[in-house]
Design a protein around this motif. Structure first.
Motif, PDB file in Angstrom:
ATOM      1  N   GLU A  82      48.682  28.375  35.733  1.00 17.65           N
ATOM      2  CA  GLU A  82      47.526  29.090  35.195  1.00 17.65           C
ATOM      3  C   GLU A  82      47.013  30.128  36.185  1.00 17.65           C
ATOM      4  O   GLU A  82      46.578  31.207  35.794  1.00 17.65           O
ATOM      5  N   GLU A  83      47.070  29.781  37.465  1.00 20.28           N
ATOM      6  CA  GLU A  83      46.598  30.765  38.454  1.00 20.28           C
ATOM      7  C   GLU A  83      47.530  31.972  38.485  1.00 20.28           C
ATOM      8  O   GLU A  83      47.098  33.086  38.750  1.00 20.28           O
TER       9      GLU A  83
ATOM     10  N   ALA B  78      49.266  33.003  35.807  1.00 15.18           N
ATOM     11  CA  ALA B  78      49.024  33.729  34.555  1.00 15.18           C
ATOM     12  C   ALA B  78      47.696  34.476  34.607  1.00 15.18           C
ATOM     13  O   ALA B  78      47.599  35.604  34.132  1.00 15.18           O
ATOM     14  N   ASP B  79      46.676  33.864  35.195  1.00 13.91           N
ATOM     15  CA  ASP B  79      45.357  34.513  35.280  1.00 13.91           C
ATOM     16  C   ASP B  79      45.290  35.507  36.427  1.00 13.91           C
ATOM     17  O   ASP B  79      44.283  36.165  36.617  1.00 13.91           O
ATOM     18  N   ARG B  80      46.321  35.532  37.242  1.00 12.04           N
ATOM     19  CA  ARG B  80      46.403  36.414  38.410  1.00 12.04           C
ATOM     20  C   ARG B  80      45.387  36.083  39.487  1.00 12.04           C
ATOM     21  O   ARG B  80      45.190  36.853  40.418  1.00 12.04           O
ATOM     22  N   THR B  81      44.710  34.942  39.364  1.00 14.58           N
ATOM     23  CA  THR B  81      43.776  34.574  40.423  1.00 14.58           C
ATOM     24  C   THR B  81      44.537  34.205  41.689  1.00 14.58           C
ATOM     25  O   THR B  81      43.962  34.155  42.763  1.00 14.58           O
TER      26      THR B  81
ATOM     27  N   VAL C  71      46.428  35.960  43.264  1.00 20.87           N
ATOM     28  CA  VAL C  71      46.490  37.096  44.173  1.00 20.87           C
ATOM     29  C   VAL C  71      45.449  36.964  45.290  1.00 20.87           C
ATOM     30  O   VAL C  71      45.690  37.343  46.426  1.00 20.87           O
TER      31      VAL C  71
ATOM     32  N   HIS D 173      44.603  34.287  46.731  1.00 18.76           N
ATOM     33  CA  HIS D 173      45.065  33.314  47.716  1.00 18.76           C
ATOM     34  C   HIS D 173      46.206  33.852  48.561  1.00 18.76           C
ATOM     35  O   HIS D 173      46.361  33.481  49.702  1.00 18.76           O
TER      36      HIS D 173
ATOM     37  N   ARG E  20      46.974  22.303  44.996  1.00 20.09           N
ATOM     38  CA  ARG E  20      46.645  22.387  43.573  1.00 20.09           C
ATOM     39  C   ARG E  20      47.188  21.179  42.815  1.00 20.09           C
ATOM     40  O   ARG E  20      46.574  20.691  41.896  1.00 20.09           O
TER      41      ARG E  20
END
Lengths: 311, 322, 297, 279
Positions: free
Chosen positions: D86-87, D89-92, D94, D96, D110
């Motif tokens: 999910e991270e 896919a959500d690009r969050t 980046v 990290h 995670r």
């Protein structure tokens, strides 16, 4: 303190599959603000990912403060990134994200909280920092992204389209902020499409097209190097024919465009001669000139020259 | 006739301060810029006008059609280009434009024909059959314009239409929209934060702020600045400044930029107040005395950006004082 | 004049004012749903299953009847056989049909939400109800095709294996069976599609929708199987929570067949109530979501 | 900032990343829904069990098939699997990737967050089922059931998590795996059962608590005797042999190996991947 903040690329090439995104780039970004410009698909985003260690080069090497960003995670403590996309954690406030990301730098909870607060205040989110980011306007998200990039006081800041979605008031503030960051001696790389805003932030740019660096330096330097391009000067006048007759006689003038009724556009290889002659003619012979202005000295014109016709 | 007319429009969400408070305005023909900082109420205005929100007070109409009663007819005659990177998932350029054309009431065949025509017009001829997901930002903006044009609407609402486009693409896009308004009778509402673009393309602008109408003006009224001149010169800077003073030409405080580009020793720029019958002559004479060469001298046009900041600044001062 | 205008051209064809504005949405969703590789593979699987059932069940009726009846198989008429085969076929495909609806429908609203395409619909003369109808009917139609075509083929096969002099009266007698099959297929497809689209709207991600949908379908089935141990007044509603069973109960009712080893079955009324509730809930959720969409980001 | 740190120790800042993942997950609607459904189902079925003629045997059935066989893979799918994918896919992710944290740490952290959350739900569900069934099997049995449920979520979750992080359609693969292998194979006779990860998880339960249940129910005694001995199924009209339960050490070993291999392989690939993050 280790070496001065800088980013160096040495013969860097990057390909994904058969797609070549960056082609043999050698460049240095030093302290201060540098604009990273280029048409869509020029390879700017890939360059940014290379610099921030998200990608490793296929050929050549990237040095971030004299160390490859992929060598060890701790190099990353010196970089801050504002990504182009708008990734958000639903239901989480800007303060929470920023202080969490700071804790990934090894700060304890209290330190992280105070630094996060300071960074959010610096970008102008003091009032909204405890609200969930998904309720923010695009401009506020942009500020939140900037805050997380600044909060750990990095030496190198990479900003990908940092003004996207900001309203005019916000743009002014962020432009000033970027200038201040550059003045503090950080190496700030700003990628943007909006040239007049890049011009407001810095005079130093790096221009890319088709994966290669096609020009670097200050706008004026680049313009001077484009000596094959004559300078175009627009001269406003009530009697274009008279001015045209004068201009044709000046050394270095290549063409005179008479298509408008209240001005002539003069192209010259020797602008200094033209300006001197014109001043003389206005003062001495009363040449009817209202005003004059070179039209292709700015960043926009330089950009157009360098990227037109397949670069 | 007013393309969009709104009178005493008030819309509040819940108990918060109203998004629009008693706004009355008319947007005329041609290209109109709709300006305002974030949260000014622009999106709420658009949603009311398109009939997507109906629980507002006051009246709103487009081309004389009532926003509450004739909302479907309004949407047939309006093309809307959203700011967000909206894409129909999993469709090629042609498919998505054709599909949206059908949703606007074109038959499948007509929609397909129009989709090709519009995509060619916006300059996507090479990418017709590629999936929209593969488009670059600039191409997506063009795709969104084609989608807004497919049913040949009379009015176009464009929301931040050139963001993410590179300069060349932006120029082309501005030219396309200007041509649509000038040659094809389309009325365009251009909502944007990029004021220089608005100044280039629009004939009039309307400024909203905090749910209120702050002002409106015609671009042609942004008259040349009159006695304020922008001068760029090479040579001895101090001597030039002295010479200006001697000739009674006032240098505007804080506008002198000397040697902005480290390499350009001796080149400088400033804003100067020049009165008198022969402003250029006065400047050139001062320069000649100082031994400087003027590279550029023209009266400073007022920028939309400055007007905007003045209006918004005044509004802030007003609310701050009260 | 030989130089034609190059720039923009106005549209002279006029626009229709269609009453059924959701039809293009259905058509597009149907095309997208049936074009994929997954659909073709699943279709192949269905063909295999139909051939298996057609050959095995019609030709070996013993497999279909409980052991205690096997001695008297001679009394089984071809009409009984036909109806039993159809009922049995529905049960055999029970696990596959929801998969079709899941793969086709999981992204329907979720993908629109994620790629922010919803405003593109709503700024056109499309109401939230049109949007819902389009988004539900598309996966329903794909599911109905995947499920219905083999099913109807099975009916045809059952008719064609009769001798030629019997064929017309036999077919005539089984028109109601065909009707029952069509209705059953339609109800099954609509119910699954409604649930998928509802979840797609609530979850907002394609993958999450698949997980949630699998949970709902599988959970409903578990509840039905465990309902035997529940107190009687609770058992009935629990049984009805299995959507596939509900739709099959209708089929059984119309065909007038009971199958053994099918586990506890809900009553027809509660089956209909649950199926209708699914569709209505879907309408409510999707329409509300479409209403609340902000046109600008 | 601490600029002179030469190298980060392995798994540095693991705690920060894991705590964030945990806090994020617990606050999401997804968690509320999964936890509510799991606990609700545990209570409901536990109550059904209490009305059974032989609640002890029925409880074992419920723990075995209901909690471990069904709920554990679904909870793992819902809460553990998405963590990293999910991270991406959500690009969050980046945010990290530009931090001084190793990617292995992020990957494992995670997982730990998801596994802890899921394990909590699984264990709670087992306890609720015990309580609702009114059988009072004793603290040791309740604790064992809870532990096995937790371990089950962590084990199955590790596999799903790695799949979802490595492949774009990883969760779909996990979904198919759950429904085809886990839910179908585990109820089939023969060696095929052992292909289902849940078979080993269920073995843990049986090896730990079968004796306690057998002491209170003849049905359980018979079921234990049946397993591994050939018998005739009159319904299917064929002989079947239920696969015997895996022994406690080998079951534990299988579970541990799955976790370790999933995480190690996953972390290696994730670390080496180019994060183009285009999509």
């Amino acid at each position: 303190m280790s070496a001065a903040p800088s980013v160096r690329l040495e013969g860097v090439t990057k390909s994904y599959g058969d797609v070549l995104a960056v082609n043999d780039v050698t460049a240095t970004f030093g302290p201060g603000v540098t604009g990273l410009l280029g048409p869509n698909g020029a390879g700017k985003s890939t360059l940014i990912k290379l610099v921030t260690g998200m990608l490793s080069p296929s050929i050549g090497r990237v040095l971030l403060c004299d160390e490859p960003p992929t060598s060890s995670p701790h190099v990353m403590a010196r970089v801050g990134l504002v990504p182009e996309q708008d990734p958000i954690y639903p239901g989480v406030s800007a303060f929470e994200v920023t202080s969490y990301l700071l804790r990934l730098h090894g700060l304890d909870r209290g330190d992280a909280a105070s630094r996060a607060r300071a960074a959010l205040e610096r970008v102008g989110l003091a009032a909204a920092m405890d609200r969930p980011v998904q309720g923010y306007s695009k401009g506020m998200r942009q500020r939140a992204k900037l805050a997380q990039a600044l909060a750990h006081d990095p030496d190198v800041l990479v900003l990908d389209e940092p003004l996207n979605g900001l309203d005019p008031v916000g743009r002014r503030e962020i432009v000033a902020l970027v200038q201040a960051l550059g003045a503090e001696g950080r190496c700030v790389v700003v990628s943007s499409h909006v040239l007049h805003e890049v011009e407001a932030m810095t005079r130093r740019v790096l221009l890319m097209a088709h994966g290669r660096v096609i020009a670097e330096g200050t706008v004026a330097e680049i313009r001077r190097d484009l000596s094959d391009r004559p300078l175009t000067v627009r001269v406003d006048t009530p009697s274009p024919r008279e001015v045209a007759r004068f201009a044709v006689g000046v050394e270095g003038v290549l063409s005179v465009d008479l298509s408008a009724s209240d001005r002539v556009v003069v192209a010259t290889r020797r602008p200094d001669d033209l300006f001197a002659a014109m001043a003389g003619a206005v003062l001495g012979q009363g040449l009817p000139v209202r005003s004059f202005h070179p039209t292709d000295e700015g960043l926009e014109a330089v950009f157009r020259y360098l990227t037109a016709g397949g670069a | 006739m007013a393309v969009v007319a709104v009178s005493h429009l008030t819309k509040a969400y819940g108990r918060r301060a109203p998004a629009l408070a008693d706004v009355s305005l008319e947007l005329g023909e041609g290209v109109t810029g709709l300006l305002g900082p974030n949260g000014a109420g622009k999106s709420t205005l658009l949603q009311c006008v398109l009939g997507l929100l109906r629980d507002f007070r006051g009246t709103a109409s487009v081309l004389g059609l009532d926003a509450r009663r004739d909302r479907l007819e309004i949407r047939r005659r309006v093309g809307y280009m959203p700011e967000a990177d909206s894409l129909l998932p999993g469709m090629t350029g042609v498919t998505s434009v054709r599909y949206l054309g059908q949703l606007s009431g074109l038959s499948r065949r007509q929609a397909l024909r129009r989709a090709h025509e519009c995509l060619h017009y916006v300059g996507l001829s090479d990418a017709l059959y590629r999936p929209g997901e593969d488009y670059s930002t600039g191409m997506r903006q063009r795709l969104k314009l084609a989608q807004a044009l497919v049913h040949d609407p009379d009015v176009l609402f464009l929301d931040e239409p050139v963001s993410g486009m590179d300069p060349a693409a932006r120029d082309e896009f501005l030219a396309l929209v200007s041509a649509l308004a000038r040659d094809h009778g389309k009325h365009v509402v251009w909502s944007s934060h990029m004021l220089p673009d608005v100044q280039r393309v629009a004939t009039a602008v309307v400024v909203l702020h905090a749910g209120r109408l702050l002002g409106s003006l015609r671009i042609e009224d942004l008259a040349r600045g009159g006695d304020r001149w922008r001068v760029e010169a090479e040579g001895p800077e101090a001597a030039f400044v002295d010479a200006l003073a001697r000739h009674g030409l006032a240098l505007e405080a804080g506008t002198l930029e000397s040697g902005r580009d480290g390499a350009e020793q001796g080149r400088f720029a400033a804003t100067v107040r020049v009165a008198g019958p022969e402003p250029l002559g006065a400047l050139l004479r001062a320069a000649a005395e100082a031994g400087a060469r003027v590279r550029s001298a023209e009266p400073l046009a007022e920028r939309l950006e400055d007007v905007f900041h003045r209006l918004v600044g005044a509004a802030h001062a007003g609310t701050g004082a009260s | 004049m030989t130089v034609h205008a190059r720039g923009y051209r106005r549209h002279e064809g006029g626009t229709e004012r269609p009453r059924l504005r959701f039809l293009p949405i259905v058509a597009e969703g149907y095309r997208a749903g049936t074009r994929g590789k997954a659909f073709r593979r699943l279709g192949l699987l269905f063909v295999v299953i139909v051939v298996f059932h057609g050959v095995m069940l019609y030709l070996d009726p013993a497999a279909l009847f409980p052991r205690r009846m096997r001695g008297g198989l001679g009394q089984v008429t071809s009409d009984d056989l036909m109806r039993r085969v159809l009922a049995f076929f529905a049960r055999s495909l029970a696990g596959l049909v929801p998969l079709v609806a899941m793969f086709v429908g999981a992204g329907s609203v979720a993908d629109d939400l994620r790629s922010r395409a919803l405003p593109l619909y709503l700024v056109r003369p499309v109401t939230p109800t049109d949007y819902w109808l389009g988004k539900v009917l598309a996966p329903a139609a794909v599911t109905a095709t995947a499920y219905g075509v083999p099913f109807v083929a099975l009916v045809a096969f059952g008719v064609l294996i009769r001798p030629s002099e019997e064929i017309l009266p036999f077919a005539w007698r089984h028109l109601p069976s065909l009707g029952a099959v069509v209705l059953h297929v339609g109800v099954t497809a609509l119910a699954y599609a409604s649930v998928v689209v509802t979840l797609s709207t609530l979850v907002g991600r394609r993958i999450g929708t698949m997980v949630a949908f699998a949970g709902v379908v599988y959970g409903g089935e578990m509840l039905r199987l465990f309902s035997q141990t529940a107190p009687p007044d609770l058992a009935e509603p629990l049984r009805a929570l299995s959507l596939g069973t509900d739709a099959r109960v209708l089929l059984h009712e119309m065909l007038d067949v009971t199958l053994e080893h099918s586990g506890p079955q809900p009553a027809v009324t509660s089956a209909v109530a649950v199926l209708a509730a699914c569709v209505l809930l879907g309408a409510l959720v999707v329409v509300r979501r479409a209403r609340s969409v902000e046109v600008t980001s | 900032m601490n600029r002179d740190t030469p190298r980060l120790p392995p798994l540095a800042r693991f705690g920060v990343a894991a705590a964030w993942g945990f806090a994020r997950l617990v606050r999401r609607r997804k968690f509320t829904v999964v936890a509510a459904v799991a606990l609700g189902a545990g209570a409901l079925f536990g109550w059904f069990v209490s009305r059974n003629q032989d609640p002890v045997a029925a409880l074992l059935e419920l723990l075995d098939h209901g909690v471990l066989g069904t709920a554990v893979p679904l909870v793992a799918l819902g809460l553990v699997a998405g963590g990293f994918g999910e991270e991406v896919a959500d690009r969050t992710l980046v945010y990290h990737l530009v931090r001084p944290v190793s990617r292995t740490t992020l990957f494992v952290a995670r997982y730990a967050a998801g596994a802890a959350t899921g394990a909590l739900v699984g264990a709670a569900m087992a306890v609720v089922a015990h309580v609702a069934s009114g059988t009072s099997m004793g603290v040791r049995v309740v604790a064992s059931s809870a532990l096995v449920a937790a371990a089950g979520v962590a084990t199955v979750g590790a596999l799903y998590y790695a799949l979802a992080a490595l492949f774009r359609r990883g969760i779909v693969a996990a979904l198919v795996y759950t429904f085809v292998v886990e839910l179908l194979f585990q109820n089939m006779p023969g060696t095929v059962q052992r292909l289902a990860l849940t078979h080993h998880v269920r073995s843990l339960l049986h090896r730990l608590v079968d004796d306690d249940f057998a002491a209170r129910s003849d049905a359980v005694v018979r079921a234990i005797a049946d397993r591994g001995t050939p018998r005739f199924d009159p319904q299917a009209m064929r002989p079947i042999v239920e696969e015997p339960w895996t022994t406690l050490p080998s079951a534990a070993l299988v579970c541990a190996a799955v976790v370790v291999v999933s995480l190690v392989v996953g972390a290696r690939i994730v670390t080496r991947r180019d994060w183009a993050l285009k999509e």
